[in-house]
Motif scaffolding. Structure first.
Motif, short mmCIF file in Angstrom:
data_model
loop_
_atom_site.label_atom_id
_atom_site.label_comp_id
_atom_site.label_asym_id
_atom_site.label_seq_id
_atom_site.Cartn_x
_atom_site.Cartn_y
_atom_site.Cartn_z
N TYR A 89 2.90 8.54 0.21
CA TYR A 89 1.99 9.73 0.54
C TYR A 89 0.44 9.35 -0.17
O TYR A 89 0.92 8.01 -1.07
N ILE A 90 -0.35 9.83 0.13
CA ILE A 90 -1.92 9.54 0.01
C ILE A 90 -1.75 9.62 -1.51
O ILE A 90 -1.19 10.19 -2.13
N ALA A 91 -2.94 8.54 -1.41
CA ALA A 91 -3.09 8.10 -2.55
C ALA A 91 -5.10 7.86 -2.70
O ALA A 91 -5.03 7.26 -4.06
N GLY A 92 -5.18 8.06 -1.53
CA GLY A 92 -6.63 7.55 -1.73
C GLY A 92 -7.07 7.04 -0.62
O GLY A 92 -6.82 7.26 0.18
N SER A 93 -8.71 6.79 -0.56
CA SER A 93 -9.10 5.94 0.46
C SER A 93 -10.35 5.10 -0.05
O SER A 93 -10.29 4.60 -0.46
N GLN A 94 -10.56 4.49 1.42
CA GLN A 94 -11.86 3.36 1.22
C GLN A 94 -12.90 3.78 2.84
O GLN A 94 -12.70 4.49 3.51
N SER A 95 -13.99 3.24 2.31
CA SER A 95 -14.96 3.12 2.86
C SER A 95 -15.73 1.89 3.23
O SER A 95 -15.89 0.51 2.63
N MET A 96 -15.10 0.66 4.63
CA MET A 96 -15.65 -0.07 4.90
C MET A 96 -16.95 -0.64 5.68
O MET A 96 -17.69 0.12 6.17
N VAL A 97 -18.15 -1.37 4.55
CA VAL A 97 -19.22 -1.62 5.51
C VAL A 97 -19.42 -2.38 5.79
O VAL A 97 -19.43 -3.55 4.84
N TYR A 145 -9.78 7.24 -5.02
CA TYR A 145 -8.01 7.06 -5.52
C TYR A 145 -7.94 8.65 -6.01
O TYR A 145 -8.79 9.29 -6.94
N PHE A 146 -7.25 9.09 -5.35
CA PHE A 146 -6.72 10.69 -5.89
C PHE A 146 -5.41 10.84 -6.91
O PHE A 146 -5.03 11.83 -6.70
N VAL A 147 -4.44 9.43 -7.57
CA VAL A 147 -3.72 10.56 -7.57
C VAL A 147 -3.62 8.30 -9.19
O VAL A 147 -5.07 7.95 -9.17
N ASP A 148 -2.78 9.37 -10.32
CA ASP A 148 -2.83 8.17 -11.29
C ASP A 148 -2.43 6.44 -10.42
O ASP A 148 -1.07 6.00 -10.42
N PRO A 149 -3.09 5.87 -10.98
CA PRO A 149 -3.18 4.29 -10.36
C PRO A 149 -2.27 3.71 -10.61
O PRO A 149 -1.90 2.52 -9.67
N GLU A 150 -1.40 3.93 -11.48
CA GLU A 150 -0.44 2.88 -12.26
C GLU A 150 0.78 3.07 -11.26
O GLU A 150 1.83 2.91 -11.26
N ILE A 151 1.19 4.58 -10.88
CA ILE A 151 2.26 5.28 -10.30
C ILE A 151 2.05 4.78 -8.25
O ILE A 151 2.94 4.35 -7.69
N ILE A 152 0.62 4.28 -8.23
CA ILE A 152 0.74 3.99 -6.50
C ILE A 152 1.74 2.46 -6.26
O ILE A 152 2.22 3.02 -4.75
N CYS A 153 1.20 1.58 -6.68
CA CYS A 153 2.16 0.70 -6.14
C CYS A 153 3.74 0.48 -7.76
O CYS A 153 4.56 -0.81 -7.19
N GLY A 154 4.50 1.53 -7.85
CA GLY A 154 5.54 2.16 -8.60
C GLY A 154 6.28 2.98 -7.91
O GLY A 154 6.69 2.39 -6.91
N ASP A 192 -5.10 15.06 -8.12
CA ASP A 192 -5.03 14.99 -8.83
C ASP A 192 -5.94 15.08 -9.59
O ASP A 192 -6.60 15.78 -10.63
N ARG A 193 -7.39 14.39 -8.92
CA ARG A 193 -7.68 13.59 -9.59
C ARG A 193 -8.96 12.94 -8.79
O ARG A 193 -8.40 12.48 -7.28
N LEU A 194 -10.25 12.39 -8.95
CA LEU A 194 -10.81 11.58 -8.21
C LEU A 194 -11.31 10.70 -9.24
O LEU A 194 -12.29 10.54 -9.79
#
Length: 286
Positions: free
Chosen positions: A87-95, A129-138, A153-155
């Motif tokens: 599931y979607i968890a965040g986004s990045q911009s690359m410059v 990040y759009f969610v709790d970072p603790e669960i992204i790679c869990g 649920d968060r930014l």
């Protein structure tokens, strides 16, 4: 046919009930003219044939950033982050540093910019990040979590070399304006109310302002904008994803813009990208 229609209605109802029912990028005056692009919110969508997304890292790779990261293949500037459940968890911009004029701007001046590499390419990355970072790679999010919250649920904005170095963006406009680093700026139809780090002072140092604009609709967090003082190329094979505001556009968004902001619209250029958590952001009103 009845069963298919019933399923479609259930899916539509679940999406409508989500906290953040969409993920769209790029503002345009005409919502039907190649703007407000819907972006994948699951790995399955990102990996679908013809989707145009390419995996660049996994949770197990380590490094500065969390998640399973996918980049749009041709423009190489927009990255989506997914958790281990897909599931979607965040986004990045690359410059890419190739596009940064160090004689005019200093991206190292703000910790939201992290210097890293994509293969042999040196680039600055900004991460949300759009969610709790603790669960992204869990365990990642559950289907029930996604059905309830949608995009998240968060930014949280990463402001250091480690993903545990985070700035929390307030969910409520009133709470943001109560903080010292955020200032009320203008509302624009199809965008929402902008809250930004520019403090109305003409001599403010643009390099030290977080490269982020917060978007609120009816007082609630509805999205954000990456703002970079660099001219980032568009995807040559697809629809435009970057916005290039001129001085007039800046004045329509930023109240009493700093001199450097106006100067940067022409030299070296400014690239912005609206991210919306709403499914119909063009309906945002002022």
């Amino acid at each position: 046919m009845v069963n298919v229609l019933s399923l479609a209605c259930l899916v539509a109802s679940a999406t409508a009930a989500q906290k953040w029912p969409g993920l769209r990028t790029t503002f345009g005056i005409n919502p039907f003219g190649g703007f407000f692009h819907p972006q994948p919110r699951t790995v399955a969508e990102a990996e679908a044939e013809g989707s145009g997304w390419h995996k660049i890292s996994s949770c197990g790779d380590g490094g500065k950033f969390l998640g399973n990261r996918y980049i749009e293949q041709f423009g190489h500037s927009l990255i989506l982050i997914f958790d281990d459940a897909g599931y979607i968890a965040g986004s990045q911009s690359m410059v890419r540093t190739l596009y940064v004029d160090d004689s005019l701007v200093d991206l190292n001046a703000h910790p939201a910019y992290q210097l890293d590499y994509l293969g042999d390419w040196e680039a600055y990355f900004t991460t949300a990040y759009f969610v709790d970072p603790e669960i992204i790679c869990g365990v990642g999010r559950s289907e029930a979590d996604f059905n309830r919250d949608g995009t998240g649920d968060r930014l949280l904005i990463q402001v250091g070399e480690s993903p545990d170095m985070l700035a929390t963006i307030p969910q409520l406009e009133a709470d943001a304006l109560a903080e010292a680093d955020w200032y009320e700026h203008k509302c624009f139809p199809g965008m929402g109310k902008h809250v930004i780090g520019f403090n109305y002072e003409p001599e403010q140092d643009c390099d030290k302002v977080m490269p982020l604009q917060i978007l609120y609709h009816e007082g609630q967090l509805s999205g954000f904008v990456w703002q970079h003082n660099a001219k980032i190329p568009q995807d040559p094979s697809g629809a435009d994803i970057w916005e290039y505001p001129n001085a007039m556009a800046v004045g329509a968004i930023i109240d009493h813009p700093a001199k450097c902001t106006i100067e940067h619209t022409t030299n070296p250029g400014m690239s912005t990208m609206h991210h919306y958590f709403l499914d119909s952001p063009w309906m945002s009103y002022c």
